[in-house]
Write a protein that holds these residues in place. Sequence first.
Motif, PDB file in Angstrom:
ATOM      1  N   LYS A   1       0.874  -1.532  -0.406  1.00 30.83           N
ATOM      2  CA  LYS A   1      -0.252  -0.282  -0.102  1.00 30.83           C
ATOM      3  C   LYS A   1       0.976   0.862  -0.309  1.00 30.83           C
ATOM      4  O   LYS A   1       0.424   2.219  -0.980  1.00 30.83           O
TER       5      LYS A   1
ATOM      6  N   GLN B   1     -10.191  -6.411   4.094  1.00 25.96           N
ATOM      7  CA  GLN B   1      -9.195  -5.302   4.225  1.00 25.96           C
ATOM      8  C   GLN B   1      -8.057  -4.587   2.860  1.00 25.96           C
ATOM      9  O   GLN B   1      -8.039  -3.485   2.084  1.00 25.96           O
TER      10      GLN B   1
ATOM     11  N   ARG C   1     -10.139  -3.514   0.155  1.00 20.99           N
ATOM     12  CA  ARG C   1     -10.695  -2.282   0.261  1.00 20.99           C
ATOM     13  C   ARG C   1      -9.467  -1.650  -0.017  1.00 20.99           C
ATOM     14  O   ARG C   1      -9.596  -0.404  -0.339  1.00 20.99           O
ATOM     15  N   ASP C   2      -8.039  -1.864   0.336  1.00 21.29           N
ATOM     16  CA  ASP C   2      -7.465  -0.532  -0.037  1.00 21.29           C
ATOM     17  C   ASP C   2      -6.509  -0.712  -1.477  1.00 21.29           C
ATOM     18  O   ASP C   2      -6.160   0.588  -2.232  1.00 21.29           O
TER      19      ASP C   2
END
Length: 222
Positions: free
Chosen positions: A69, A94, A97-98
């Motif tokens: 990320k 997650q 989502r990232d």
Amino acid sequence: MPTPRVAAIHDLSGFGRCSLTVAIPVLSAMGVQCCPLPTAVLSTHTGGFEGYTFRDLTEEMAAAAAHWKALDLRFDAVYSGFLGSERQIDLVRQFLRDFRRPGTLAVVDPVMGDFGRVYATYTPAMCRRMADLTAEADVITPNLTEAALLLGVPYESLPRDEAGRALARRFDFLPEGGRLVRRRVPDLSAVQLCHEFLEAHLTPGGLFLDATCGNGNDTLFL
């Protein structure tokens, strides 16, 4: 044309021809850059072997995802399979989502068992929570055992020809080519969509002109 890139979230089994030992060469042969995010390291897969070693990589997964990320890596698809702990279900959600952007395909193989038996490393809580991850996928590829677990029905009472239809009704998928596929409409405003496009095509250090007559937010974004 840039090389397609896939984040492959699977285990690495030293023997057994499954998971990352298969995904990496197959995707590479298809011209896809396979970026493995290992969930566990095993001496063999868990389907039929005894005495295998199992190393849970939950903490390493979280650290690796955070690094990716920070690097602002982009993926054309995210493909998950065997998970090593209940917490990893939340980590994969997650991760989606990232890293999910318009056009990113989320493929979930809800690995839990086969032939009516749950794999030894999977707890009842993991099996229940797998439905949460399945609900966020664009494509799912369960076998009959996993379909029964996702539906919460006994394996013996689920007819093979009914499993796909029952999953489609439960998770809002459509059968397509032996898979269950969801067609998503991106929940994006026009501004968000334009910003996603710009992020994907503009490179740092270039010269770009904001020719709109607005409030300056696009210039600030650039």
